[in-house]
Scaffold this motif. Sequence first.
Motif, PDB file in Angstrom:
ATOM      1  N   GLY A 238      54.947 -26.903 -62.988  1.00  0.00           N
ATOM      2  CA  GLY A 238      54.336 -25.813 -63.750  1.00  0.00           C
ATOM      3  C   GLY A 238      53.822 -26.261 -65.106  1.00  0.00           C
ATOM      4  N   HIS A 239      54.352 -27.368 -65.604  1.00  0.00           N
ATOM      5  CA  HIS A 239      53.904 -27.865 -66.903  1.00  0.00           C
ATOM      6  C   HIS A 239      53.029 -29.106 -66.764  1.00  0.00           C
ATOM      7  CE1 HIS A 239      56.087 -24.737 -68.853  1.00  0.00           C
ATOM      8  NE2 HIS A 239      57.125 -25.033 -68.094  1.00  0.00           N
ATOM      9  N   CYS A 240      52.448 -29.286 -65.583  1.00  0.00           N
ATOM     10  CA  CYS A 240      51.388 -30.285 -65.439  1.00  0.00           C
ATOM     11  C   CYS A 240      50.094 -29.619 -65.882  1.00  0.00           C
ATOM     12  CB  CYS A 240      51.245 -30.727 -63.983  1.00  0.00           C
ATOM     13  SG  CYS A 240      52.618 -31.719 -63.413  1.00  0.00           S
ATOM     14  N   PRO A 248      47.576 -21.659 -74.563  1.00  0.00           N
ATOM     15  CA  PRO A 248      48.890 -22.213 -74.924  1.00  0.00           C
ATOM     16  C   PRO A 248      49.961 -21.802 -73.909  1.00  0.00           C
ATOM     17  CG  PRO A 248      48.262 -20.442 -76.425  1.00  0.00           C
ATOM     18  CD  PRO A 248      47.075 -20.693 -75.539  1.00  0.00           C
ATOM     19  N   CYS A 249      50.948 -22.674 -73.716  1.00  0.00           N
ATOM     20  CA  CYS A 249      51.999 -22.469 -72.722  1.00  0.00           C
ATOM     21  C   CYS A 249      53.346 -22.313 -73.432  1.00  0.00           C
ATOM     22  CB  CYS A 249      52.018 -23.681 -71.795  1.00  0.00           C
ATOM     23  SG  CYS A 249      53.272 -23.601 -70.504  1.00  0.00           S
ATOM     24  N   GLY A 250      54.292 -21.688 -72.767  1.00  0.00           N
ATOM     25  CA  GLY A 250      55.641 -21.503 -73.319  1.00  0.00           C
ATOM     26  C   GLY A 250      56.337 -22.806 -73.676  1.00  0.00           C
ATOM     27  N   CYS A 251      55.871 -23.919 -73.120  1.00  0.00           N
ATOM     28  CA  CYS A 251      56.507 -25.218 -73.386  1.00  0.00           C
ATOM     29  C   CYS A 251      55.965 -25.857 -74.650  1.00  0.00           C
ATOM     30  CB  CYS A 251      56.303 -26.157 -72.200  1.00  0.00           C
ATOM     31  SG  CYS A 251      54.601 -26.753 -72.028  1.00  0.00           S
ATOM     32  N   GLY A 252      54.929 -25.231 -75.251  1.00  0.00           N
ATOM     33  CA  GLY A 252      54.376 -25.771 -76.485  1.00  0.00           C
ATOM     34  C   GLY A 252      53.103 -26.595 -76.265  1.00  0.00           C
ATOM     35  N   GLY A 255      47.117 -25.570 -71.404  1.00  0.00           N
ATOM     36  CA  GLY A 255      46.437 -25.797 -70.128  1.00  0.00           C
ATOM     37  C   GLY A 255      47.341 -26.123 -68.963  1.00  0.00           C
ATOM     38  N   CYS A 256      48.652 -25.844 -69.094  1.00  0.00           N
ATOM     39  CA  CYS A 256      49.584 -26.102 -67.994  1.00  0.00           C
ATOM     40  C   CYS A 256      49.265 -25.178 -66.810  1.00  0.00           C
ATOM     41  CB  CYS A 256      51.011 -25.811 -68.418  1.00  0.00           C
ATOM     42  SG  CYS A 256      51.629 -26.855 -69.730  1.00  0.00           S
ATOM     43  N   LEU A 257      49.703 -25.581 -65.611  1.00  0.00           N
ATOM     44  CA  LEU A 257      49.552 -24.743 -64.420  1.00  0.00           C
ATOM     45  C   LEU A 257      50.130 -23.341 -64.664  1.00  0.00           C
ATOM     46  CD1 LEU A 257      48.710 -24.549 -61.429  1.00  0.00           C
ATOM     47  CD2 LEU A 257      50.917 -25.566 -60.814  1.00  0.00           C
TER      48      LEU A 257
END
Length: 403
Positions: A238-240, A248-252, A255-257
């Motif tokens: 999911g974070h690829c 922006p993604c929750g991981c910081g 463009g993550c999946l």
Amino acid sequence: VRGARAIREVNRSLVLGELGRAGRISRSELARRLNLTKPTISAVIEELAGEGIVHEVGLTERATGRPARLLELNENSSAYLGIHLGEDEIAVGLGNAQALLTHTESVRMSPATPKRAFDAALGLVTELLRKERIPRSRVRAAGVSVPGLVERGSGRCILAPNLGWRNVEVEAELAARLGLPVTLANTTHAAALAEARHGICQDVRSFVWLYVGSGIGAGLVLDQRIETGALGFAGEVGHCAVEKEGEPCGCGRRGCLETVATTSALLRKAERAVRSHRASALKRDKKLSVQSIRAAAERGDELARELLANVGEYLGLGVSYLINILSPERVVVGGSGLATDPFVLEALRSNALRRAVRTDGLDIVSSTLGESAYLQGALLLAEARHMPHTRLVRDFGGLRPGS
Ligand SMILES: [Zn+2]
């Protein structure tokens, strides 16, 4: 002497593990499956029967030869606890001696602080044991699943963006409060274990279990063993990144999946599409949800179908990476409403198969375990903690660094 005792312990947990998997089984079948001699099996069985853990339950029916006596785990000899610390609910399950889920209790609560989540889980455990009249002394271990990154060996959840948790000592805290050995795993890893033991992957050695819902992650079972990676974070597909810039993604990162193919990503895209002047039944939808988009798609709404297929296409892209890297026999899709949608699945399947390099004989199917996958998996973690040589879950069992 130490070596002999160690071998006896290993044989004992191998026999217990196989009895758990098999249900009813004869001594000679145990010997065959475990590749141990009959005298070794008989010695272990005698010890277990003496402790009340195993009992005889009848005879095999054979066309020829003497019928063999069948053995089974005594259901009341031990119990396990499974705990799922979810994004909107805390659930607790009780498992019998075979680590099969027999009863559950749950409470809905939105992202809680670790303390509130542990308090709720402990309350449910007390309630469940009281209701089912299970003495605490019968409970051997607990397994816990959490939707976040679980560090291998430490039992610490180092990041759970959807819970807002960082560096939480889940294993240590719950072990102290329950007075039991506790094993923590990521929910997707737990679900993969359940799929291998109880679900549609009992017949394959290597598969990918893809969670799709409020997040995206994969549980990787390779040659009948869950693979968590050196640090414990294997399967974080999911974070690829799938977009060069992207949201922006929750991981910081960006463009993550997860920014394009989760439940919330679908709703964001739907709201945007509805505002632009598209003719669609979704325009009249006061509160867009996965269910309402799915219903519109089923009635033939073009926009709803496009939105779902778009999620599926991105998921298929992520799955094609997993197929190329791991070469699994099967990909199982599980999770919330998106995971069972035919438009999502069709686009996922066709894009993954088109993009991956070799896909001969590969199936991409929906999980059949439903919401209980996490609790069933948590019970298998508990069982592995109690019997560390259970094959599938070696990573979560006794072979920890330093043990
Ligand atoms: Zn991310």
